[in-house]
Design a protein around this motif. Structure first.
Motif, PDB file in Angstrom:
ATOM      1  N   ARG A  31       0.825  -1.299   0.123  1.00 37.46           N
ATOM      2  CA  ARG A  31       0.121   0.149  -0.118  1.00 37.46           C
ATOM      3  C   ARG A  31       0.927   1.183   0.139  1.00 37.46           C
ATOM      4  NH1 ARG A  31      -5.687   1.022   1.187  1.00 37.46           N
ATOM      5  NH2 ARG A  31      -5.729   3.166   0.344  1.00 37.46           N
ATOM      6  N   GLY A  32       2.133   1.135   0.512  1.00 38.56           N
ATOM      7  CA  GLY A  32       2.990   2.482   0.486  1.00 38.56           C
ATOM      8  C   GLY A  32       3.418   2.888   1.922  1.00 38.56           C
ATOM      9  N   PHE A  33       2.829   1.974   3.123  1.00 42.09           N
ATOM     10  CA  PHE A  33       3.370   2.259   4.068  1.00 42.09           C
ATOM     11  C   PHE A  33       4.768   2.014   4.360  1.00 42.09           C
ATOM     12  CE2 PHE A  33      -1.308   2.634   4.792  1.00 42.09           C
ATOM     13  CZ  PHE A  33      -1.308   3.741   5.479  1.00 42.09           C
ATOM     14  N   LYS A  34       5.442   2.667   5.428  1.00 40.20           N
ATOM     15  CA  LYS A  34       6.845   2.438   5.967  1.00 40.20           C
ATOM     16  C   LYS A  34       6.770   1.635   7.114  1.00 40.20           C
ATOM     17  CE  LYS A  34      10.810   5.286   6.840  1.00 40.20           C
ATOM     18  NZ  LYS A  34      11.203   6.632   7.043  1.00 40.20           N
ATOM     19  N   LEU A  35       7.677   0.513   7.219  1.00 41.16           N
ATOM     20  CA  LEU A  35       7.790  -0.359   8.518  1.00 41.16           C
ATOM     21  C   LEU A  35       8.772   0.346   9.276  1.00 41.16           C
ATOM     22  CD1 LEU A  35       6.835  -2.993   9.782  1.00 41.16           C
ATOM     23  CD2 LEU A  35       8.704  -3.972   8.763  1.00 41.16           C
ATOM     24  N   VAL A  36       8.417   1.095  10.504  1.00 44.66           N
ATOM     25  CA  VAL A  36       9.410   1.481  11.299  1.00 44.66           C
ATOM     26  C   VAL A  36       9.556   0.721  12.799  1.00 44.66           C
ATOM     27  CG1 VAL A  36       9.194   3.744  10.435  1.00 44.66           C
ATOM     28  CG2 VAL A  36       7.644   3.178  12.243  1.00 44.66           C
ATOM     29  N   ALA A  37       9.016  -0.244  12.882  1.00 40.65           N
ATOM     30  CA  ALA A  37       9.029  -1.217  14.165  1.00 40.65           C
ATOM     31  C   ALA A  37       8.449  -2.352  14.038  1.00 40.65           C
ATOM     32  CB  ALA A  37       8.603  -0.517  15.376  1.00 40.65           C
ATOM     33  N   LEU A  38       9.049  -3.497  14.423  1.00 40.99           N
ATOM     34  CA  LEU A  38       8.596  -4.790  14.374  1.00 40.99           C
ATOM     35  C   LEU A  38       9.380  -5.784  15.066  1.00 40.99           C
ATOM     36  CD1 LEU A  38       7.653  -6.884  11.137  1.00 40.99           C
ATOM     37  CD2 LEU A  38       9.621  -7.691  12.475  1.00 40.99           C
ATOM     38  N   LYS A  39       8.416  -6.502  15.875  1.00 44.56           N
ATOM     39  CA  LYS A  39       8.869  -7.792  16.812  1.00 44.56           C
ATOM     40  C   LYS A  39       7.916  -8.849  17.080  1.00 44.56           C
ATOM     41  CE  LYS A  39       8.453  -4.988  21.025  1.00 44.56           C
ATOM     42  NZ  LYS A  39       9.113  -4.184  22.009  1.00 44.56           N
ATOM     43  N   LEU A  40       8.401 -10.102  17.239  1.00 43.29           N
ATOM     44  CA  LEU A  40       7.615 -11.140  17.764  1.00 43.29           C
ATOM     45  C   LEU A  40       7.516 -11.065  19.172  1.00 43.29           C
ATOM     46  CD1 LEU A  40       6.042 -13.577  16.244  1.00 43.29           C
ATOM     47  CD2 LEU A  40       8.119 -14.971  17.001  1.00 43.29           C
ATOM     48  N   VAL A  41       6.330 -11.050  19.845  1.00 48.17           N
ATOM     49  CA  VAL A  41       6.517 -11.075  21.372  1.00 48.17           C
ATOM     50  C   VAL A  41       5.360 -11.825  21.933  1.00 48.17           C
ATOM     51  CG1 VAL A  41       6.280  -9.487  23.407  1.00 48.17           C
ATOM     52  CG2 VAL A  41       6.257  -8.455  21.082  1.00 48.17           C
ATOM     53  N   HIS A  42       5.619 -12.723  22.862  1.00 48.39           N
ATOM     54  CA  HIS A  42       4.521 -13.555  23.601  1.00 48.39           C
ATOM     55  C   HIS A  42       4.192 -12.664  24.795  1.00 48.39           C
ATOM     56  CE1 HIS A  42       2.960 -17.563  24.718  1.00 48.39           C
ATOM     57  NE2 HIS A  42       2.191 -16.707  24.998  1.00 48.39           N
ATOM     58  N   ALA A  43       3.131 -12.010  24.801  1.00 44.82           N
ATOM     59  CA  ALA A  43       2.778 -10.866  25.852  1.00 44.82           C
ATOM     60  C   ALA A  43       2.373 -11.570  27.059  1.00 44.82           C
ATOM     61  CB  ALA A  43       1.807  -9.956  25.253  1.00 44.82           C
ATOM     62  N   THR A  44       2.473 -10.899  28.236  1.00 50.13           N
ATOM     63  CA  THR A  44       1.785 -11.361  29.331  1.00 50.13           C
ATOM     64  C   THR A  44       0.292 -10.944  29.667  1.00 50.13           C
ATOM     65  OG1 THR A  44       2.656  -9.525  30.513  1.00 50.13           O
ATOM     66  CG2 THR A  44       4.159 -11.160  30.611  1.00 50.13           C
ATOM     67  N   PRO A  45      -0.365 -11.593  30.412  1.00 49.89           N
ATOM     68  CA  PRO A  45      -1.579 -10.960  30.464  1.00 49.89           C
ATOM     69  C   PRO A  45      -1.715  -9.794  31.094  1.00 49.89           C
ATOM     70  CG  PRO A  45      -1.486 -13.242  31.377  1.00 49.89           C
ATOM     71  CD  PRO A  45      -0.002 -12.868  30.931  1.00 49.89           C
ATOM     72  N   GLU A  46      -0.555  -9.267  31.895  1.00 53.37           N
ATOM     73  CA  GLU A  46      -0.648  -8.058  32.552  1.00 53.37           C
ATOM     74  C   GLU A  46      -0.439  -6.966  31.391  1.00 53.37           C
ATOM     75  OE1 GLU A  46       1.091 -10.557  33.666  1.00 53.37           O
ATOM     76  OE2 GLU A  46      -0.453 -11.003  35.264  1.00 53.37           O
ATOM     77  N   HIS A  47       0.500  -7.295  30.431  1.00 49.54           N
ATOM     78  CA  HIS A  47       0.557  -6.221  29.213  1.00 49.54           C
ATOM     79  C   HIS A  47      -0.485  -6.310  28.562  1.00 49.54           C
ATOM     80  CE1 HIS A  47       3.455  -4.381  26.519  1.00 49.54           C
ATOM     81  NE2 HIS A  47       2.914  -4.703  25.662  1.00 49.54           N
ATOM     82  N   LEU A  48      -1.302  -7.178  28.300  1.00 47.29           N
ATOM     83  CA  LEU A  48      -2.276  -7.304  27.431  1.00 47.29           C
ATOM     84  C   LEU A  48      -3.475  -6.340  28.011  1.00 47.29           C
ATOM     85  CD1 LEU A  48      -1.739 -10.802  26.315  1.00 47.29           C
ATOM     86  CD2 LEU A  48      -1.914  -8.849  24.639  1.00 47.29           C
ATOM     87  N   GLN A  49      -3.524  -6.646  29.317  1.00 46.92           N
ATOM     88  CA  GLN A  49      -4.588  -6.084  30.148  1.00 46.92           C
ATOM     89  C   GLN A  49      -4.464  -4.408  30.144  1.00 46.92           C
ATOM     90  OE1 GLN A  49      -4.268  -7.688  34.118  1.00 46.92           O
ATOM     91  NE2 GLN A  49      -5.298  -9.587  33.120  1.00 46.92           N
ATOM     92  N   LYS A  50      -3.221  -3.778  30.053  1.00 49.21           N
ATOM     93  CA  LYS A  50      -2.690  -2.461  29.791  1.00 49.21           C
ATOM     94  C   LYS A  50      -3.384  -2.053  28.387  1.00 49.21           C
ATOM     95  CE  LYS A  50       1.047  -1.934  32.720  1.00 49.21           C
ATOM     96  NZ  LYS A  50       2.361  -2.242  32.492  1.00 49.21           N
TER      97      LYS A  50
END
Ligand code: IDP
Ligand code: MG
Length: 151
Positions: A31-50
């Motif tokens: 589409r023309g967007f520029k990737l400026v950050a990328l990572k694979l993360v297994h997030a904690t429930p606490e992080h996802l609650q935020k």
């Protein structure tokens, strides 16, 4: 509207498990967007609650956190003209059954609780989500493409 607008896009655990990381990234690149950050993360429930703080009173909240913590997600920041709103259009409606064909959810998903991807819903929430998922900051780099994508 700025060509530097950034949005937080996340491929959810079902999207990762189903092998849709490549196709989803391809759509944003093409589409023309520029990737400026990328990572694979297994997030904690606490992080996802935020991340989903605004939804904590909803009946589906515990199930949503469990689903989102069930495996790794791909966390990304994409930059470009009207990135937040256009990103949401590319994702499709929250409920995939209401998502138009040609959208990510409309092409790859059927159930609201397994809808493959997340996208920020406003510039303000994009800023909050980018800070939450990328406290280390995003990547600054130039491409030569801007004049080919923007007037
Ligand atoms: P959005 O992801 O399109 O912004 P939100 O309303 O912010 O939609 O909801 C966040 C996520 O919560 C949705 O993407 C979906 O995964 C889940 N969700 C929303 N509504 C329901 C529901 O009614 N049942 C189960 N999950 C839901
Ligand atoms: Mg939302």
């Amino acid at each position: 509207m700025s060509i530097k607008e950034q949005t937080y896009i996340m491929i959810k655990p079902d999207g990762v498990q189903r092998g849709l990381v490549g196709p989803i990234i391809s759509r944003f690149e093409a589409r023309g967007f520029k990737l400026v950050a990328l990572k694979l993360v297994h997030a904690t429930p606490e992080h996802l609650q935020k991340h989903y703080e605004d939804l904590k009173e909803k009946s589906f909240f515990p199930g949503l956190i469990k689903y989102m913590a069930s495996g790794p997600v791909v966390a990304m920041v994409w930059e470009g003209l009207d990135a937040v709103k256009t990103g949401r259009v590319m994702l499709g409606a929250t409920n995939p059954l209401a998502s138009a064909p040609g959208t990510i959810r409309g092409d790859y998903a059927l159930a609201v609780g397994r809808n493959i991807c997340h996208g920020s819903d406003s510039v303000d929430s994009a800023k909050k989500e980018i800070a939450l998922w990328f406290p280390e900051g995003i990547v600054q780099y130039n491409t030569l493409l801007a004049p080919m994508i923007f007037e």
